[in-house]
Design an enzyme around this catalytic site. Structure first.
Site, PDB file in Angstrom:
ATOM      1  N   LYS A   1       0.831  -1.204   0.000  1.00 18.66           N
ATOM      2  CA  LYS A   1       0.000   0.000   0.000  1.00 18.66           C
ATOM      3  C   LYS A   1       0.874   1.266   0.000  1.00 18.66           C
ATOM      4  CE  LYS A   1      -3.604  -2.482  -0.196  1.00 18.66           C
ATOM      5  NZ  LYS A   1      -4.419  -3.143   0.786  1.00 18.66           N
TER       6      LYS A   1
HETATM    7  C1  PLP Z   1      -5.559  -4.188   1.100  1.00 18.66           C
HETATM    8  C2  PLP Z   1      -7.027  -3.972   1.137  1.00 18.66           C
HETATM    9  C3  PLP Z   1      -7.810  -4.330   2.238  1.00 18.66           C
HETATM   10  C4  PLP Z   1      -7.279  -5.141   3.377  1.00 18.66           C
HETATM   11  O1  PLP Z   1      -6.239  -4.545   4.037  1.00 18.66           O
HETATM   12  P1  PLP Z   1      -5.353  -5.428   5.066  1.00 18.66           P
HETATM   13  O2  PLP Z   1      -4.598  -4.365   5.799  1.00 18.66           O
HETATM   14  O3  PLP Z   1      -4.470  -6.295   4.224  1.00 18.66           O
HETATM   15  O4  PLP Z   1      -6.274  -6.191   5.921  1.00 18.66           O
HETATM   16  C5  PLP Z   1      -9.145  -3.985   2.247  1.00 18.66           C
HETATM   17  N1  PLP Z   1      -9.700  -3.347   1.216  1.00 18.66           N
HETATM   18  C6  PLP Z   1      -9.002  -3.000   0.119  1.00 18.66           C
HETATM   19  C7  PLP Z   1      -9.689  -2.265  -0.986  1.00 18.66           C
HETATM   20  C8  PLP Z   1      -7.645  -3.317   0.036  1.00 18.66           C
HETATM   21  O5  PLP Z   1      -6.950  -3.003  -1.067  1.00 18.66           O
END
Ligand code: PLP
Length: 382
Positions: free
Chosen positions: A184
């Protein structure tokens, strides 16, 4: 596989190393001053009254839905085009995910008109996703929520540093959920954050993050408390000090790296805009986006896996964001969705490399490979 151009990459340097060593030497590993400072700095960054750090965004979504009072029998409206965690969190609460369509081939965020059509007396929450880092239409969504007395929880996993009509994502809905997963914009390996302006919701989120306990170990360690009460069924969704310290270092770089992503996105758009049938969604919306990923829509008749194979042979990593949730076996029969636009464009979606360590010359290479595999005769047909 050694890629020449990876889908994503991390800006990690001496700042993160120093921060993590600082935590190790302090010998305080969970829920201490780093977490408190990370929350403070993040809240200030997104213009929210409260920020509550957790171990990932999926946990954040779960706690937000519980704080909204979501329970078995309730319905939560979310886009069909998102990561599966958005819908899984709804299932954790025993509620029913109701999938809404995207707005257009240019705006791949959830369509407020379709949300309106899907509101029933059982609807409790609207759960928009700021897909690829572009905010959903929060003006329309908040208006709908006000009219029908619904809670708004935003999945902002893609969108730290993004805004909607000048308002930072994190300051808009009732609760906003962020992810700090490894790929991210702000990465700590695993990690997440909830933001809200509501004092009562914030204290409920703090309780539910840590076993429903009224004080944390740190309060007792620092002499601020001797004991604790348990006032609800809580979870252990805490973040570690190591992640929080890394998060602070990453937060300090967020604006600079988002700016880099924006200019790379503009470079892609410039190079790909004139090929007939090829679409680069979110035209002219970089300035309010965190530009998390670069999804494109291939021309209608192009075989996506053939395109991906050519990219792979050239050492360029690509992906697909996402297989719509209702296409997965777990969801297909139980939660059928009427989302004609998502169904029509899903096979055209392709995500190209985008990260702050890329150069415009990489955008040139990726664009050249893409344009070389697309059928030449299409141009003459237009
Ligand atoms: C990455 C992601 C999540 C989940 O995030 P985590 O921190 O891995 O639990 C939820 N929604 C979207 C749109 C994502 O890209």
């Amino acid at each position: 596989m050694k890629w020449k151009i990876t889908l994503s990459d991390l800006d990690i340097g001496i700042e993160e190393e120093t921060a993590i060593i600082r935590v190790l030497r302090s010998k305080w590993l969970t829920m201490g001053s780093e977490t408190a400072l990370f929350e403070e700095e993040f809240a200030r960054k997104v213009g929210a009254r409260h920020a509550i750090a957790v171990n990932n965004c999926t946990a954040a979504l779960h706690l937000a839905l519980l704080a909204a009072g979501v329970k078995p029998g309730d319905e939560v409206i979310l886009p069909a085009l998102t990561f599966v965690a958005t819908a899984n969190a709804v299932l954790y609460c025993g509620a029913t995910p109701v999938f809404a369509d995207v707005t257009s081939t240019d705006d791949l965020t959830v369509n407020p008109t379709d949300i309106a059509r899907k509101i029933t007396p059982r609807t409790k929450v609207i759960l928009p996703v700021h897909y690829a880092g572009y905010a959903a239409d929060m003006t329309a969504i908040k208006e709908l929520a006000a009219r029908h007395n619904l809670f708004v929880i935003e999945d902002a996993a893609h969108a730290p540093g993004a805004s909607w009509e000048g308002n930072p994502v994190g300051s808009i809905g009732d609760v906003t959920c962020f992810s700090f997963f490894s790929n991210k914009n702000l990465a700590t390996g695993e990690g997440g954050m909830l933001t809200t302006d509501d004092d009562n919701i914030a204290s409920q989120l703090r309780l539910s993050r840590s076993h429903g306990m009224t004080t944390v170990t740190y309060d007792r360690h620092t002499g601020h408390a001797f004991s604790y009460d348990v006032v609800m069924t809580g979870y252990n969704y805490r973040i570690t000090e190591i992640q929080a310290a890394m998060g602070r270092a990453q937060l300090a770089k967020l604006d600079r790296n988002n700016a880099k992503r924006r200019s790379l996105t503009q470079a892609y758009r410039e190079r790909l805009k004139s090929y007939p049938g090829l679409e680069v969604p979110f035209t002219n919306r970089e300035h309010e986006s965190s530009c998390h990923i670069l999804p494109i829509l291939l021309p209608v008749d192009v075989d996506r896996s053939a395109v991906q194979s050519v990219f792979k042979a050239e050492g360029i990593q690509t992906s697909v964001h996402y297989t719509p949730i209702h296409h997965f076996s777990m969801y297909r029969d139980r939660y059928p969705a009427h989302v004609p636009l998502v169904d029509a464009l899903a096979h055209r979606l392709l995500t190209l490399p985008l990260h702050p360590l890329m150069h415009v010359s990489d955008v040139d290479s990726v664009s050249r490979v893409l344009l070389s595999v697309l059928p030449k005769d299409t141009i003459n047909n237009y």
